[in-house]
Design an enzyme around this catalytic site. Structure first.
Site, PDB file in Angstrom:
ATOM      1  N   HIS A 154       1.106  -1.363  -0.141  1.00 28.64           N
ATOM      2  CA  HIS A 154       0.141  -0.546  -0.042  1.00 28.64           C
ATOM      3  C   HIS A 154       0.980   1.099   0.033  1.00 28.64           C
ATOM      4  O   HIS A 154       0.929   2.367  -0.623  1.00 28.64           O
ATOM      5  CB  HIS A 154      -1.122  -0.238   1.530  1.00 28.64           C
TER       6      HIS A 154
ATOM      7  N   LYS B  29     -17.953  -5.502   9.204  1.00 28.54           N
ATOM      8  CA  LYS B  29     -16.971  -5.751   9.222  1.00 28.54           C
ATOM      9  C   LYS B  29     -15.977  -5.907  10.164  1.00 28.54           C
ATOM     10  O   LYS B  29     -15.571  -4.772  10.424  1.00 28.54           O
ATOM     11  CB  LYS B  29     -16.763  -6.334   7.619  1.00 28.54           C
TER      12      LYS B  29
ATOM     13  N   ARG C 213      -2.389  -6.370  -8.185  1.00 29.64           N
ATOM     14  CA  ARG C 213      -1.396  -7.150  -7.442  1.00 29.64           C
ATOM     15  C   ARG C 213      -1.078  -8.256  -8.884  1.00 29.64           C
ATOM     16  O   ARG C 213      -0.239  -9.009  -9.407  1.00 29.64           O
ATOM     17  CB  ARG C 213      -1.855  -7.772  -5.871  1.00 29.64           C
TER      18      ARG C 213
ATOM     19  N   SER D  54      -2.522  -7.072   3.487  1.00 25.87           N
ATOM     20  CA  SER D  54      -2.944  -7.582   4.854  1.00 25.87           C
ATOM     21  C   SER D  54      -3.401  -8.539   5.730  1.00 25.87           C
ATOM     22  O   SER D  54      -2.723  -8.855   6.900  1.00 25.87           O
ATOM     23  CB  SER D  54      -4.350  -6.076   4.635  1.00 25.87           C
TER      24      SER D  54
HETATM   25  O1  PNS Z   1      -8.868  -2.957   0.083  1.00 33.36           O
HETATM   26  P1  PNS Z   1      -9.833  -3.465  -0.038  1.00 33.36           P
HETATM   27  O2  PNS Z   1     -10.847  -4.155   0.978  1.00 33.36           O
HETATM   28  O3  PNS Z   1      -9.438  -3.857  -1.298  1.00 33.36           O
HETATM   29  O4  PNS Z   1     -10.861  -2.267  -0.122  1.00 33.36           O
HETATM   30  C1  PNS Z   1     -12.544  -1.846  -0.791  1.00 33.36           C
HETATM   31  C2  PNS Z   1     -12.816  -0.950  -0.452  1.00 33.36           C
HETATM   32  C3  PNS Z   1     -13.593  -0.532   0.694  1.00 33.36           C
HETATM   33  C4  PNS Z   1     -12.749   0.319  -1.732  1.00 33.36           C
HETATM   34  C5  PNS Z   1     -14.459  -0.910  -1.276  1.00 33.36           C
HETATM   35  O5  PNS Z   1     -15.372  -2.008  -1.415  1.00 33.36           O
HETATM   36  C6  PNS Z   1     -15.391   0.506  -1.058  1.00 33.36           C
HETATM   37  O6  PNS Z   1     -15.292   1.224  -1.831  1.00 33.36           O
HETATM   38  N1  PNS Z   1     -16.652   0.317  -0.056  1.00 33.36           N
HETATM   39  C7  PNS Z   1     -16.790   1.656   0.047  1.00 33.36           C
HETATM   40  C8  PNS Z   1     -18.211   1.273  -0.319  1.00 33.36           C
HETATM   41  C9  PNS Z   1     -18.483   1.558  -2.089  1.00 33.36           C
HETATM   42  O7  PNS Z   1     -18.727   2.457  -2.533  1.00 33.36           O
HETATM   43  N2  PNS Z   1     -18.975   0.482  -2.727  1.00 33.36           N
HETATM   44  C10 PNS Z   1     -18.713  -0.118  -3.649  1.00 33.36           C
HETATM   45  C11 PNS Z   1     -20.510   0.673  -4.471  1.00 33.36           C
HETATM   46  S1  PNS Z   1     -21.617  -0.458  -3.274  1.00 33.36           S
END
Ligand code: PNS
Length: 168
Positions: A17, A41, A93, A131
């Site tokens: 990151h 979560k 990745r 992570s």
């Molecule tokens: O590190 P991650 O777990 O890949 O991150 C995922 C994240 C937090 C970027 C994604 O789940 C997100 O954007 N969540 C916010 C809610 C949202 O906008 N969801 C998409 C439309 S339903």
């Protein structure tokens, strides 16, 4: 001012990151790293703790002074709009990341026309890192040196030891 949002769970932030943050910071005037949380979560760290771990890691990135760290819940596109950002940065990745990340990028563009996603590919030497992998190493007491910022390695290892001790 060109602002980008780098969203994620960051539970905890890894060197992978941090590499994406450094490279995004070179491309934009301002990068906001946002810990996005979902009350359903639960992670090893709370969202505020994750943000604090990111803040403690940033000084290890040379020449980076245009990065802010924040926490938010709700839709990413709403947060980005509030912060005046028209671009989301994500790290890729492996090919396996591509499908779900493309889906999310398309969805975000549908929800907020004009919202672009810039993908930065992980450096090959960091592509295996996540992570989840960091937590797995911490669980088996593998040193986290080189995988997370030096400033947070002991905090992550210690939190995992506490979690193991308090597990039923
Ligand atoms: O590190 P991650 O777990 O890949 O991150 C995922 C994240 C937090 C970027 C994604 O789940 C997100 O954007 N969540 C916010 C809610 C949202 O906008 N969801 C998409 C439309 S339903």
């Amino acid at each position: 001012m060109r602002t980008a949002i780098y969203p994620g769970s960051f539970d905890p932030v890894t060197k992978g990151h941090l590499d994406i943050i450094q490279r995004a910071a070179a491309q934009f005037d301002r990068v906001i790293v946002c810990v996005m949380y979902n009350s359903e979560k639960h992670g090893l760290f709370t969202p505020e703790e994750r943000a604090e771990l990111i803040r403690r890691s940033l000084p290890e990135l040379e020449g980076v002074d245009n990065v802010e760290v924040d926490c938010a819940s709700g839709l990413l596109v709403d947060y980005a709009r509030r912060r005046g950002a028209a671009c989301v940065v994500k790290g890729l990745r492996r090919v396996a990341d591509f499908e779900s990340e493309m889906q999310m990028a398309d969805l975000n563009r549908k929800l907020s026309p004009g919202m672009d996603t810039l993908f930065l590919t992980a450096r090959p030497e960091l592509a295996f890192l996540s992570s989840t992998i960091v937590k797995e190493m911490a669980r088996y007491q593998v040193s986290l040196k080189g995988y997370v910022a030096d400033a947070i390695a002991e905090t992550v290892s210690e939190r995992m030891r506490e979690a193991i001790r308090s597990a039923p």
